[in-house]
Design an enzyme around this catalytic site. Structure first.
Site, PDB file in Angstrom:
ATOM      1  CB  THR A 172     117.572  47.526 -77.753  1.00 48.08           C
ATOM      2  OG1 THR A 172     116.270  48.177 -77.798  1.00 48.08           O
ATOM      3  CG2 THR A 172     118.841  48.187 -77.978  1.00 48.08           C
ATOM      4  CG  LEU A 196     108.389  57.372 -80.206  1.00 43.25           C
ATOM      5  CD1 LEU A 196     107.810  55.956 -81.104  1.00 43.25           C
ATOM      6  CD2 LEU A 196     108.633  57.703 -81.115  1.00 43.25           C
ATOM      7  NE  ARG A 197      99.865  56.144 -78.837  1.00 49.74           N
ATOM      8  CZ  ARG A 197      99.193  57.283 -78.953  1.00 49.74           C
ATOM      9  NH1 ARG A 197      98.642  56.327 -78.649  1.00 49.74           N
ATOM     10  NH2 ARG A 197      98.732  58.361 -78.703  1.00 49.74           N
ATOM     11  CG  LEU A 242      91.090  45.807 -72.705  1.00 47.70           C
ATOM     12  CD1 LEU A 242      90.291  45.444 -71.200  1.00 47.70           C
ATOM     13  CD2 LEU A 242      91.536  44.216 -72.145  1.00 47.70           C
ATOM     14  CB  CYS A 276     108.092  47.767 -78.989  1.00 46.02           C
ATOM     15  SG  CYS A 276     108.627  48.912 -80.536  1.00 46.02           S
TER      16      CYS A 276
HETATM   17  C1  UGA Z   1     104.309  50.256 -78.600  1.00 47.51           C
HETATM   18  C2  UGA Z   1     104.550  51.288 -77.413  1.00 47.51           C
HETATM   19  O1  UGA Z   1     102.444  50.952 -77.409  1.00 47.51           O
HETATM   20  C3  UGA Z   1     104.702  52.125 -76.602  1.00 47.51           C
HETATM   21  O2  UGA Z   1     104.368  52.957 -76.074  1.00 47.51           O
HETATM   22  C4  UGA Z   1     106.032  52.423 -76.801  1.00 47.51           C
HETATM   23  O3  UGA Z   1     107.389  52.988 -77.178  1.00 47.51           O
HETATM   24  C5  UGA Z   1     106.599  51.578 -78.199  1.00 47.51           C
HETATM   25  O4  UGA Z   1     105.698  49.954 -78.698  1.00 47.51           O
HETATM   26  C6  UGA Z   1     108.129  51.647 -77.952  1.00 47.51           C
HETATM   27  O5  UGA Z   1     108.784  50.327 -77.716  1.00 47.51           O
HETATM   28  O6  UGA Z   1     108.579  51.617 -78.601  1.00 47.51           O
HETATM   29  P1  UGA Z   1     104.009  49.852 -81.076  1.00 47.51           P
HETATM   30  O7  UGA Z   1     104.999  48.813 -81.523  1.00 47.51           O
HETATM   31  O8  UGA Z   1     103.944  51.410 -82.161  1.00 47.51           O
HETATM   32  O9  UGA Z   1     103.854  50.752 -79.509  1.00 47.51           O
HETATM   33  O10 UGA Z   1     101.845  49.295 -81.440  1.00 47.51           O
HETATM   34  P2  UGA Z   1     100.638  49.559 -79.941  1.00 47.51           P
HETATM   35  O11 UGA Z   1     100.103  50.344 -80.653  1.00 47.51           O
HETATM   36  O12 UGA Z   1     101.714  49.065 -78.604  1.00 47.51           O
HETATM   37  O13 UGA Z   1     100.651  47.486 -80.697  1.00 47.51           O
HETATM   38  C7  UGA Z   1     101.372  47.022 -80.338  1.00 47.51           C
HETATM   39  C8  UGA Z   1     100.643  45.682 -81.126  1.00 47.51           C
HETATM   40  O14 UGA Z   1      99.205  45.010 -80.124  1.00 47.51           O
HETATM   41  C9  UGA Z   1      99.832  45.781 -82.029  1.00 47.51           C
HETATM   42  O15 UGA Z   1     100.373  44.509 -82.732  1.00 47.51           O
HETATM   43  C10 UGA Z   1      98.325  45.944 -82.234  1.00 47.51           C
HETATM   44  O16 UGA Z   1      98.272  45.404 -82.949  1.00 47.51           O
HETATM   45  C11 UGA Z   1      98.181  44.969 -81.139  1.00 47.51           C
HETATM   46  N1  UGA Z   1      96.976  45.704 -80.251  1.00 47.51           N
HETATM   47  C12 UGA Z   1      97.143  46.205 -79.880  1.00 47.51           C
HETATM   48  C13 UGA Z   1      96.268  43.847 -79.566  1.00 47.51           C
HETATM   49  O17 UGA Z   1      95.828  43.441 -80.692  1.00 47.51           O
HETATM   50  N2  UGA Z   1      95.484  44.289 -78.883  1.00 47.51           N
HETATM   51  C14 UGA Z   1      94.823  45.893 -78.189  1.00 47.51           C
HETATM   52  O18 UGA Z   1      94.467  46.224 -77.669  1.00 47.51           O
HETATM   53  C15 UGA Z   1      95.874  46.536 -78.653  1.00 47.51           C
END
Ligand code: UGA
Length: 447
Positions: free
Chosen positions: A85, A148-149, A255, A265
């Site tokens: 989506t 899920l991540r 953080l 996502c």
């Molecule tokens: C995210 C959510 O964490 C999942 O729970 C969710 O299921 C998923 O989207 C989804 O909707 O399918 P994801 O997209 O794999 O998962 O990525 P994240 O691990 O959440 O990271 C997202 C972004 O935030 C990355 O670019 C990461 O570098 C950034 N980030 C994360 C930061 O800049 N700082 C942080 O402390 C953590």
């Protein structure tokens, strides 16, 4: 149980393989024949640790197949909707075209009494409309968002920290042998393993998912907003974050300051929730979410300004190496990757950028054609004047400053994700610049 999974992207492919590994018979359906052929050979169409082993094991057992033929779902008891989506091309809301297409394709095929489980991320208010459509086929809808991540998808699917069911009415949730009981049967192993299960309305279940991703985005933007205050005041954002994390009410994760959030996502779910809040007339919520997005949008310009500062104010014609292109480590996904977008921004300012990544070079070449690409760090930095660590892959975090100095004439590193031990690097002769942190220069004092 016999299950079908409609849509075999990041979510569906992992879900299908994981459900087969629990002992179910699973058929995965996707309209993309190239993707289906790869999955049928046991090859993940994207980088995801652990997925290949899971696919191969389940396919060898004969419990997992993939097809483009929707008729193959006819005898499944439970149908999972896992289509994408994405954000609409010209607006902030979610594009539900694939979801509507999947539902319309399923309805003539599925058996009365079967259960349809929605896992795609949708704007609150969508599930009730889907429920009406599947009721026409005599089926019941449960909304079961996925958390899920990428990079940890297999673990998160098989060991979820919570399982959420959205249902039409509480009476339905309590009905013996009803849809909830059937979905419990699918997840029995996880439920017996202690995964908490929450049953709620369709609307709450839809909102849980977008609220979770939006909250994670808010946290990242919050620490990045504090990072700007650190820059303005002489504080070090990492010292602040380390102390914040020790407060149990605040918690340790999400953080990490730096380039901000990207991927398929968080950005689109934040936008979609802001858009939905606006449609529902909840303007303060829309404004809060918009502010988080605004902070995220100013991350790349800040790092670009650091690059200009490192190069004496001029980016045009300068040679910069960018380490990391995926939106986060352990992924080859470059959708909305702040790292790849930063590299593009530098090129737009006239710099010559050579980029590398352990997994994402192939996909980045297609979507970011203005960059030069290198297969190794050594090749990427060979003629660089400045190096930017853009995605914090472990192998970049582990780089040895002395060894790197032997590969390049550059002596300045921008640590865009704030992950480098800058004292160690400056002792080895490097200047390290990072957003929200005082500069670290050879000899120890800031320039
Ligand atoms: C995210 C959510 O964490 C999942 O729970 C969710 O299921 C998923 O989207 C989804 O909707 O399918 P994801 O997209 O794999 O998962 O990525 P994240 O691990 O959440 O990271 C997202 C972004 O935030 C990355 O670019 C990461 O570098 C950034 N980030 C994360 C930061 O800049 N700082 C942080 O402390 C953590």
């Amino acid at each position: 149980m016999r299950l079908s999974v409609i849509g075999c992207g990041y979510l569906g492919a992992v879900h299908a393989a994981a459900m087969a590994s629990l002992g179910h018979e699973v058929v995965g359906v996707d309209t993309d024949s190239a993707k289906v052929e790869r999955l049928a050979r046991g090859e993940p169409p994207f980088f995801e640790p652990g997925l290949e082993a899971l696919l191969k094991r389940s396919e060898q057992n004969g419990s997992l197949e993939f097809t483009t033929d929707i008729a193959a779902i006819a005898d499944a008891e439970v149908h999972f909707i896992c289509v994408g989506t994405p954000q609409l091309p010209d607006a902030l809301g979610a594009d539900l075209t694939a979801l509507v297409g999947a539902v319309e394709a399923m309805v003539p095929v599925i058996a009365p009494g079967s259960v349809v489980v929605g896992k795609s991320t949708v704007p609150v208010g969508t599930a009730r409309r889907v429920a009406e459509r599947v009721a026409a086929a005599g089926a019941t809808l449960v909304w079961n968002p996925e958390f899920l991540r990428e990079g940890h998808a297999v673990h998160d699917t098989l060991q979820p920290d919570r399982i959420v069911y959205g249902v039409d009415t509480l009476a339905e949730a309590k009905a013996q042998g009803g849809a909830v009981g059937i979905v419990d049967g699918v997840y029995r192993t996880m439920l017996e393993g202690g995964a908490p299960r929450l049953v709620m309305s369709y609307e709450s279940a839809e909102l849980v998912k977008t609220a979770a991703n939006s909250y994670l985005a808010l946290r990242v933007s919050f620490i990045n907003a504090i990072s700007d205050l650190a820059d303005a005041s002489g504080a070090d954002v990492l010292e602040v974050a380390a102390a914040l994390r020790l407060d149990d009410r605040i918690g340790r994760l999400f953080l990490n300051p730096g380039l901000g959030f990207g991927g398929g996502c968080l950005p689109k779910d934040l936008h979609a929730l802001a858009a939905r809040a606006g449609e529902l007339g909840v303007m303060d919520t829309a404004a809060l979410l918009a502010a988080a997005n605004q902070v995220n949008e100013t991350r790349r310009p800040r790092v670009k300004a650091l690059a200009a500062r490192a190069l004496g104010g001029v980016l045009a014609g300068r040679r910069i190496a960018v380490l990391g292109l995926s939106f986060k480590p352990l992924s080859d996904d470059v959708r909305n990757s702040q790292s790849a977008l930063l590299a593009d921004d530098l090129v737009a300012a006239g710099a010559v950028v050579t980029a590398t990544d352990p997994a994402a070079v192939g996909l980045a070449r297609v979507s970011h054609p203005g960059l030069r690409y290198a297969d190794t760090v050594g090749e990427a930095v060979a003629d660089a004047e400045l190096i930017i660590l853009a995605t914090e892959w472990q192998e970049y975090r582990d780089l040895d400053p002395g060894e790197l100095a032997g590969w390049t004439r550059a002596r300045t590193l921008i640590d865009a994700r704030c992950v480098i031990d800058s004292a160690r690097w400056s002792t080895a002769g490097w200047t390290v610049l990072a957003p929200g942190r005082p500069a670290s220069v050879p000899g120890g004092s800031a320039p």
